[in-house]
Design a protein around this motif. Sequence first.
Motif, PDB file in Angstrom:
ATOM      1  N   GLY A  32       0.842  -1.184   0.000  1.00 53.54           N
ATOM      2  CA  GLY A  32       0.000   0.000   0.000  1.00 53.54           C
ATOM      3  C   GLY A  32       0.881   1.239   0.000  1.00 53.54           C
ATOM      4  N   TYR A  33       1.707   1.362   1.027  1.00 55.33           N
ATOM      5  CA  TYR A  33       2.683   2.436   1.107  1.00 55.33           C
ATOM      6  C   TYR A  33       3.644   2.120   2.246  1.00 55.33           C
ATOM      7  N   ARG A  34       4.787   2.784   2.200  1.00 51.88           N
ATOM      8  CA  ARG A  34       5.760   2.694   3.284  1.00 51.88           C
ATOM      9  C   ARG A  34       6.559   3.985   3.302  1.00 51.88           C
ATOM     10  N   LEU A  35       7.227   4.230   4.401  1.00 48.48           N
ATOM     11  CA  LEU A  35       8.093   5.393   4.476  1.00 48.48           C
ATOM     12  C   LEU A  35       9.261   5.228   3.511  1.00 48.48           C
TER      13      LEU A  35
ATOM     14  N   GLY B 299       4.159  -2.472  13.392  1.00 52.16           N
ATOM     15  CA  GLY B 299       2.882  -1.894  13.784  1.00 52.16           C
ATOM     16  C   GLY B 299       2.549  -0.631  13.010  1.00 52.16           C
ATOM     17  N   ASP B 300       1.675   0.184  13.615  1.00 45.63           N
ATOM     18  CA  ASP B 300       1.190   1.390  12.965  1.00 45.63           C
ATOM     19  C   ASP B 300       1.842   2.625  13.577  1.00 45.63           C
ATOM     20  N   SER B 301       1.105   3.744  13.647  1.00 51.21           N
ATOM     21  CA  SER B 301       1.677   4.984  14.162  1.00 51.21           C
ATOM     22  C   SER B 301       2.002   4.896  15.644  1.00 51.21           C
ATOM     23  N   ILE B 302       1.348   4.014  16.382  1.00 50.70           N
ATOM     24  CA  ILE B 302       1.665   3.864  17.801  1.00 50.70           C
ATOM     25  C   ILE B 302       3.063   3.282  17.955  1.00 50.70           C
TER      26      ILE B 302
ATOM     27  N   SER C 228       7.174   0.102  10.755  1.00 48.20           N
ATOM     28  CA  SER C 228       5.871   0.684  11.053  1.00 48.20           C
ATOM     29  C   SER C 228       5.606   1.876  10.146  1.00 48.20           C
ATOM     30  N   ALA C 229       4.356   2.278  10.085  1.00 46.19           N
ATOM     31  CA  ALA C 229       3.953   3.480   9.353  1.00 46.19           C
ATOM     32  C   ALA C 229       2.564   3.885   9.825  1.00 46.19           C
ATOM     33  N   ASN C 230       2.279   5.160   9.711  1.00 43.23           N
ATOM     34  CA  ASN C 230       0.975   5.660  10.125  1.00 43.23           C
ATOM     35  C   ASN C 230      -0.150   4.929   9.397  1.00 43.23           C
TER      36      ASN C 230
END
Length: 336
Positions: free
Chosen positions: A41-44, A85-88, A141-143
Amino acid sequence: MKLVWIFLAIVIGSVALLELVLRVGFGFGDPLLYLAEDDIGYRLAPNQQTRRFGNRVRIDRFSMRNDGEIAMLPAPTTLRVLLIGDSIANGGWWTDQSEILSARLGQRLASWRGRRRTIGTGVGETPVQYPIEAIEVLNASANSWGPRNELAYLRRFGHFQADLVVLLINTDDLFGAPPNSLPIGRKVTYPDRKPISAIIEFVQRQFFPEPEFAPPPETEPLGVEAANRMAIGEIHAVLKADGIPMVAILTPLLREVEQNQRDYEVKVRQDLESFVADRGITFIDMLPVFQGRSEAPIELFRDSIHLSSLGNTIVTEAMEQAVTMAIGDRFLSLDH
């Protein structure tokens, strides 16, 4: 005419000063960039670093929020944990690199240095003991990532031969849409290129609402919640096939800690608990832990989802306990 030039000089000087203050003082004009991906989907974007509101953020070549460079394979003298994980987990611009969950866990595991592990216990192998000299807690991780983004990342990059994988999910992640790149380059919070100036980025963030996109259609017949549970199961299966243990940790929303959760949130949590129990996935629910604290729930959060420094401390303690329970017997202290 002289007054006009003076006026123009004042305006240009003021704009230049504002640009300098926003850029140097707050980090506007230099946001983290994202890459659109078909599978994840996307990544930093890899190999970038910035400082936002005084907080240092660094992304390595694997799009992980790590300090320094890591090898694909760890040395036998390295204890490696992969946090995904996500933004956390990521911490975002509001958390300095030294304060993100992976850095905190690495600090708490520092006492493991000097413990030893034995490698080569199979038939015909000569056992060799290695003292632990380095601790690595990687942060993939990413938002707004959900289990399906995280599964796709693991399939693309692998598990880096971690001794343990910690999957950190939030209640909202269980309702995450299929991986997609809709916001990349279209939302100011998911840029794919640097803004022309710090002033322009500031104005866009403060005064222009971000566009809304309808999520892509769900492909799982049983629905989005089932699709995300299945992704958690697939992550576990991928790791188990390579002999790598996994711990799933679920963080709550503020309203859940305040006991104002919605019916569908209660149900999705119950369904997840049954799912992980059926598959033998080690699972830690942080909701009862947060509800058992003496502090007011708002003190554990910086907003309705993301955790305060105290909230991060509580989750870090849970992760440390999870590491000890999952792999503690593989790393013996010198007095054993």
